[in-house]
Design an enzyme around this catalytic site. Structure first.
Site, PDB file in Angstrom:
ATOM      1  CD  GLN A 255      -2.938  -0.644  -0.146  1.00  0.00           C
ATOM      2  OE1 GLN A 255      -3.526   0.418  -0.271  1.00  0.00           O
ATOM      3  NE2 GLN A 255      -2.984  -1.584  -1.071  1.00  0.00           N
ATOM      4  CG  HIS A 258      -1.551   2.266  -3.935  1.00  0.00           C
ATOM      5  ND1 HIS A 258      -2.020   2.196  -5.217  1.00  0.00           N
ATOM      6  CD2 HIS A 258      -1.970   1.143  -3.315  1.00  0.00           C
ATOM      7  CE1 HIS A 258      -2.692   1.067  -5.384  1.00  0.00           C
ATOM      8  NE2 HIS A 258      -2.684   0.414  -4.241  1.00  0.00           N
ATOM      9  CD  GLU A 322      -8.454   1.894   0.065  1.00  0.00           C
ATOM     10  OE1 GLU A 322      -8.746   1.829  -1.140  1.00  0.00           O
ATOM     11  OE2 GLU A 322      -7.376   2.371   0.481  1.00  0.00           O
ATOM     12  CG  HIS A 323      -7.112  -2.140   1.334  1.00  0.00           C
ATOM     13  ND1 HIS A 323      -6.594  -0.930   0.895  1.00  0.00           N
ATOM     14  CD2 HIS A 323      -7.735  -2.689   0.264  1.00  0.00           C
ATOM     15  CE1 HIS A 323      -6.874  -0.770  -0.380  1.00  0.00           C
ATOM     16  NE2 HIS A 323      -7.574  -1.816  -0.793  1.00  0.00           N
ATOM     17  CG  ASP A 356      -5.192  -3.739  -4.490  1.00  0.00           C
ATOM     18  OD1 ASP A 356      -6.267  -3.299  -4.061  1.00  0.00           O
ATOM     19  OD2 ASP A 356      -4.090  -3.245  -4.196  1.00  0.00           O
ATOM     20  CG  HIS A 415     -51.192  14.080   1.259  1.00  0.00           C
ATOM     21  ND1 HIS A 415     -50.910  15.356   0.887  1.00  0.00           N
ATOM     22  CD2 HIS A 415     -50.063  13.354   1.039  1.00  0.00           C
ATOM     23  CE1 HIS A 415     -49.655  15.423   0.466  1.00  0.00           C
ATOM     24  NE2 HIS A 415     -49.123  14.208   0.540  1.00  0.00           N
TER      25      HIS A 415
END
Length: 431
Positions: A255, A258, A322-323, A356, A415
């Site tokens: 990670q 990235h 996230e992960h 991934d 209504h």
């Protein structure tokens, strides 16, 4: 990576703070881009390609010749890998189909719900420091399965004006033929407003840098939906001494490479184990082609030592990664305690990189703590749920009085009358 030993809960937010975006400064750059694309269409896209991608394009659209040539430019093993990944992603996402729901809630009152595809979707595929052809699979496969009528893929060209062949091959494999050579905030603007070459869409998907992220959030002000708010990629690994330090280090680095603004976190119960992992991180870092990027990301990162599982779970759920990789002996108990995470990877032999690329789950996930209230991309992301109701004469007799009472008490006479006039008709005609 620094090591924190038993930090108190009051310090977690500060110690695990993600890199901060200077939103105002970013928007000062992005807003004029959106305005120019809205005003000048394709002309502005050509200009931005020259300015940001350093290329003068003859056309914004990838032609059939370029698409057909893409397969030959790839090694056979890569083509096979992409096809295997597609099959797994397709299988898992196809299983997410929800059949039409039909329920007679009371005699004569029938309610239905069914999924209807979003008609026009835009897929943004980054192509800067790494051409993410895997993201074409993650977005294109569910879009096709959902039945979206129009799929537009935007990705930046290289300095020769070409799109990476792996992106083109993957798009063709899925059946996406509208591919636009435009990246950055200008791509999001084109998908938002439409240009001569780029159709406006109803929803925009895909990861990107801080400018793309800002543009997506601004797009929502113009009636375009987006997949989710997103920031830089991140992973949290929760590991005990049953884990293998080299594996944990590899996951952290996967990670960290990235981007410089990515963040990785290790949570463990042993300072000794944390030091073993960090030693492995240093050892593996030198072999990475993107080591300079990973090294900068590690400056945003931390190893946290906590004495007990209860504290570890509390920190994980507060961080909402996230992960999330869980490599502990009592993995089932820990998994049961997770309520905030984008995607969870369980056991020593489940690297995050499997998700991934090819395990079948989606890698487009909420970051920056949004896993507390957002899901990752799935088949549901590409459909709308429409409800229907059908009421018979018997049903109206059964349900009508309830509606009349409720409407009257909310002082909404029209209504109430919409029901009363029908009930009176049934009574008058002895139906």
């Amino acid at each position: 990576m620094k090591i924190l030993v038993n930090p108190g809960p009051s310090s977690w937010k500060k110690e695990l703070a993600r890199p901060v975006f200077k939103t105002k400064e970013i928007n000062k750059i992005v807003k004029p881009i959106l305005r120019k694309v809205k005003r000048s269409g394709d002309k502005s896209l050509y200009k931005f390609a020259h300015e940001y991608d350093h290329v003068d394009l003859d056309s914004l659209l990838v032609d059939d010749t370029e698409i057909k040539a893409a397969a030959a430019a790839l090694a056979p093993e890569l083509r096979e890998a992409i096809q295997t990944a597609k099959a797994n992603i397709e299988r898992f996402h196809a299983a997410q189909f929800n059949p039409e729901l039909v329920e007679e809630v009371m005699p004569g009152v029938i309610c239905k719900r069914k999924s209807v595809p979003i008609q026009k979707v835009g897929l943004y595929i980054p192509g800067g420091t790494a051409p993410l052809f895997s993201t074409v699979l993650m977005l294109g496969v569910p879009a096709k399965l959902a039945g979206c009528k129009e799929i537009v893929l935007c990705t930046p060209p290289n300095r020769e004006g070409k799109v990476h062949p792996a992106i083109l091959f993957t798009a063709e494999l899925i059946g996406i033929d509208k591919i636009v050579k435009v990246g950055g905030a200008q791509a999001i603007a084109a998908l938002t407003f439409g240009t001569e070459s780029v159709p406006a869409v109803d929803k925009i998907f895909g990861p990107g840098n801080q400018f793309v992220t800002a543009a997506k959030q601004l797009a929502t002000k113009y009636g375009v939906a987006i997949d989710m708010p997103a920031g830089p990629s991140e992973v949290l690994v929760y590991a005990d001494e049953s884990a293998i330090p080299a594996f944990v280090a590899a996951d952290l680095l996967s990670q960290a490479e990235h981007g410089v603004d990515s963040q990785v976190v290790l949570v463990t119960h042993s300072e000794k184990f944390a030091k073993k992992v960090l030693k492995e991180v240093d050892s593996q870092l030198g072999d990475l082609s993107r080591k300079d990027i990973a090294k900068k990301a590690l400056n945003n990162s931390v190893a946290v030592v906590l004495d007990d599982q209860e504290s570890a779970l509390a920190l994980i759920n507060a961080y909402a990664p996230e992960h999330l990789i869980i490599a502990v002996e009592n993995e089932e108990e820990v998994v049961a305690g997770i309520v905030n995470a984008g995607s969870v990877f369980i056991g020593n032999y489940t690297p995050e990189s499997a998700g991934d690329y090819a395990s079948g789950t989606n890698h487009t996930l909420p970051t920056y703590g949004y896993a507390k209230n957002y899901s990752g991309v799935s088949l549901d992301s590409f459909v709308k749920k429409i409800t229907y109701q059908k009421i018979t004469e018997e049903g109206l007799k059964n349900l009508g009085p309830t509606v009349e009472i409720m409407a009257a008490n909310e002082l909404l006479d029209a209504h109430k009358n919409a029901v009363t006039i029908r009930l009176n008709y049934l009574k008058k005609n002895k139906l």
